[in-house]
Design a protein around this motif. Structure first.
Motif, PDB file in Angstrom:
ATOM      1  N   GLU A  48       0.847  -1.197   0.000  1.00 34.31           N
ATOM      2  CA  GLU A  48       0.000   0.000   0.000  1.00 34.31           C
ATOM      3  C   GLU A  48       0.883   1.249   0.000  1.00 34.31           C
TER       4      GLU A  48
ATOM      5  N   SER B 230       2.833   4.456  -2.153  1.00 33.04           N
ATOM      6  CA  SER B 230       2.585   5.393  -3.237  1.00 33.04           C
ATOM      7  C   SER B 230       3.528   6.569  -3.037  1.00 33.04           C
TER       8      SER B 230
ATOM      9  N   ASN C 183      -3.075  -6.357  -3.981  1.00 33.35           N
ATOM     10  CA  ASN C 183      -2.497  -5.020  -4.096  1.00 33.35           C
ATOM     11  C   ASN C 183      -1.294  -4.929  -5.020  1.00 33.35           C
TER      12      ASN C 183
ATOM     13  N   HIS D 111       5.538  -2.189  -8.628  1.00 30.56           N
ATOM     14  CA  HIS D 111       6.052  -2.310  -7.269  1.00 30.56           C
ATOM     15  C   HIS D 111       7.445  -2.918  -7.205  1.00 30.56           C
TER      16      HIS D 111
ATOM     17  N   PRO E  87       8.529   4.112  -5.073  1.00 26.00           N
ATOM     18  CA  PRO E  87       8.359   5.466  -5.597  1.00 26.00           C
ATOM     19  C   PRO E  87       9.239   6.464  -4.842  1.00 26.00           C
TER      20      PRO E  87
ATOM     21  N   ASN F 121       7.456  10.165 -10.845  1.00 25.65           N
ATOM     22  CA  ASN F 121       7.187   8.735 -10.673  1.00 25.65           C
ATOM     23  C   ASN F 121       6.229   8.257 -11.754  1.00 25.65           C
TER      24      ASN F 121
ATOM     25  N   TYR G  46       4.094   5.089 -11.242  1.00 33.39           N
ATOM     26  CA  TYR G  46       3.043   5.175 -10.232  1.00 33.39           C
ATOM     27  C   TYR G  46       1.952   6.162 -10.610  1.00 33.39           C
ATOM     28  N   THR G  47       2.316   7.222 -11.325  1.00 30.15           N
ATOM     29  CA  THR G  47       1.354   8.292 -11.616  1.00 30.15           C
ATOM     30  C   THR G  47       0.863   8.294 -13.046  1.00 30.15           C
TER      31      THR G  47
END
Length: 501
Positions: free
Chosen positions: A86, A88, A471, A476, A480, A495, A498-499
């Motif tokens: 979890e 970010s 998840n 991953h 990040p 990132n 991630y984004t």
């Protein structure tokens, strides 16, 4: 604001610890201006001592959970962000601490290397000191590139506002190119370091084998197996045959053993110096309060003062890798203690996993204070890397010999009698690295380096830890960079994985 930041960084550039037996364990006691320092060899060594300090804030439970307890080998039933993927940019978990401490290490190393270069120390001694600083700097970048992939790269001493502004505006540099640069630097310096086992170097400082192992590890990330193999052979010249080193060398409580190549130094005593981690808390069976009863068994060596957390649990896949007569099985996994069975492994409802074993336990642990050293590099790792490189380059006999040194120390019966083919050998190598090195901060980075991280974790988590299975995403494999660092860079960092930007 920029001037204030510049002042703070200059104040933190150099650490004076003094030359004493436990220098590498101490926190910085005072800070000095570079112009007032590096006037003799002792001052150079004192500054190098400070370059070791951030490792104790990196090699701790945060990194052990990320690198071992979110892999195909183990999981942690915990609310921690890292344990459930979890994470970010807004909530980077342990990634923030690794980023901060590793770049602190880079900053200390850059400043120290610059100071040594201009010091009046004679050239032979100067090259030795520079080699130590360069190896430590490479180690910090090895951690950064393994954790984040492409990262900002600089080797300048941040001693002027101009350099500070340049560093602040850096974006990501290719991890491959960073490794190439550091490999070339270490190839220049490695021969200047002591050609000795680390345990034979005063204060367990950096030795030549550590520099060569970093060359090998970074070269293998870059798939340059020839360069890696050459470096690993230099380590073999120093360490010899693995069977001279007992399996007890692998226990974290047994510090600075002859097989070790690099250990992060921790210590705990009732009245003395304290530099602790809490890794053992995540590897110890559950405990009855105010007793020495651990999951139904009295363990006097662990005592009544320990306060273990929720324990890392081995996956069914990992448990299945061990033969019943593999001596490593009862070191890394715990079914019993002195022939007394723990309660959990006897469970009849399908959840009866063993605990993580005595390799990781800390005798006399006080609450969560764990004084074990953290084993980062040791010779068995180098031999398994040699086997992998030899397999990739077609030297099948060397591949067999290298993996069999590790297998044979456990039991002569485990040795491979013939070469099964490249792909089959690689599959066995992946298993052998798990059997030998679990808990030594290698597994996630191995899986990412091999390009199988997502698929390997997904396969083992599907039936064992639903939070990870739900998840995990392919991005991953790397952590990040935190939003705070992205903002501090004025947008030069991002990132995209991630984004999506």
């Amino acid at each position: 604001m920029m001037k204030k930041k510049y002042t703070l960084i200059v104040l933190a550039l150099l650490v004076f610890l003094g030359s004493c037996k436990d220098a590498l364990l101490e926190e910085p006691g005072s800070f000095v201006s570079p112009k007032q320092f590096f006037n003799n060899e002792n001052q150079c060594i004192a500054a190098l001592n400070g370059c070791y300090v951030p490792f104790t804030s990196i090699y701790n439970s945060g990194l052990i959970i990320a690198n071992e307890a979110t892999t195909d080998l183990a999981y942690l039933n915990s609310a921690q962000l890292d344990a459930k993927f979890e994470i970010s940019p807004a909530n980077p978990g342990m990634g923030q601490a690794v980023w901060t401490q590793a770049y602190k290490g880079v900053m200390f190393c850059n400043s120290t290397i610059s100071g040594i270069e201009r010091s009046p120390v004679n050239q032979d001694r100067k090259k030795l000191l520079l080699a130590e600083g360069a190896t430590l700097r490479a180690m910090y970048y090895y951690i950064l590139t393994s954790t984040f992939g492409d990262v900002p790269f600089y080797t300048e001493d941040v001693a002027t506002l101009e350099v500070l502004e340049k560093v602040t505006a850096l974006g990501r540099t290719s991890a491959t190119e960073i490794r190439k640069t550091l490999i070339a630097e270490l190839q220049q310096y490695a021969a200047s370091l002591p050609s000795k086992r680390t345990s034979d170097v005063p204060d367990n400082r950096v030795s030549g084998p550590m520099a060569y192992l970093l060359i090998a590890k970074m070269a293998m990330w870059n798939k340059d197996y020839t360069v890696a193999l050459s470096a690993l052979k230099e380590i073999q010249k120093v360490y010899g045959l693995l069977n001279q080193y007992p399996l007890t060398d692998t226990y974290f409580r047994n510090k600075n053993t002859p097989e070790s190549i690099f250990e992060v130094q921790f210590t705990w005593s009732a009245s003395g110096l304290k530099k602790t981690t809490n890794v053992a808390c995540f590897f110890t069976p559950t405990k009855k309060a105010s007793t020495d009863i651990y999951d139904g068994v009295s363990i006097p060596e662990l005592g009544a003062k320990a306060n273990p957390y929720a324990s890392i649990t081995p996956s069914a896949y990992f448990v299945s890798l061990y033969e019943l007569d593999d001596p490593r099985r009862n070191i890394i996994l715990a079914y019993t203690y002195e022939d007394k069975w723990f309660t959990r492994p006897q469970s009849a409802n399908g959840t009866g996993k063993p605990w993580m074993g005595a390799k990781f336990w800390c005798p006399g642990m006080d609450n969560a204070a764990d004084g074990n050293n953290q084993k980062v590099f040791r010779y068995a790792d180098a031999l398994l890397l040699m086997a992998e490189c030899a397999n990739e380059t077609g030297d099948t006999q060397l591949a067999l010999n290298s993996i069999n040194e590790v297998k044979g120390r456990a039991s002569a019966d485990f040795k491979m009698t013939s070469y099964p083919g490249k792909d089959e050998f690689f599959e066995e190598l992946k298993k052998e690295r798990a059997r030998e090195l679990m808990g030594e901060y290698t597994r996630k980075w191995d899986l990412v380096r091999w390009g199988i991280f997502y698929d390997a974790v997904k396969a083992t988590s599907a039936t064992e830890y639903v939070e990870i299975n739900n998840n995990i995403r392919r991005y991953h494999e790397y952590y990040p960079i935190s939003d705070s660092e992205v903002m501090r860079s004025s947008g030069h960092l991002s990132n995209p994985a991630y984004t999506g930007q």
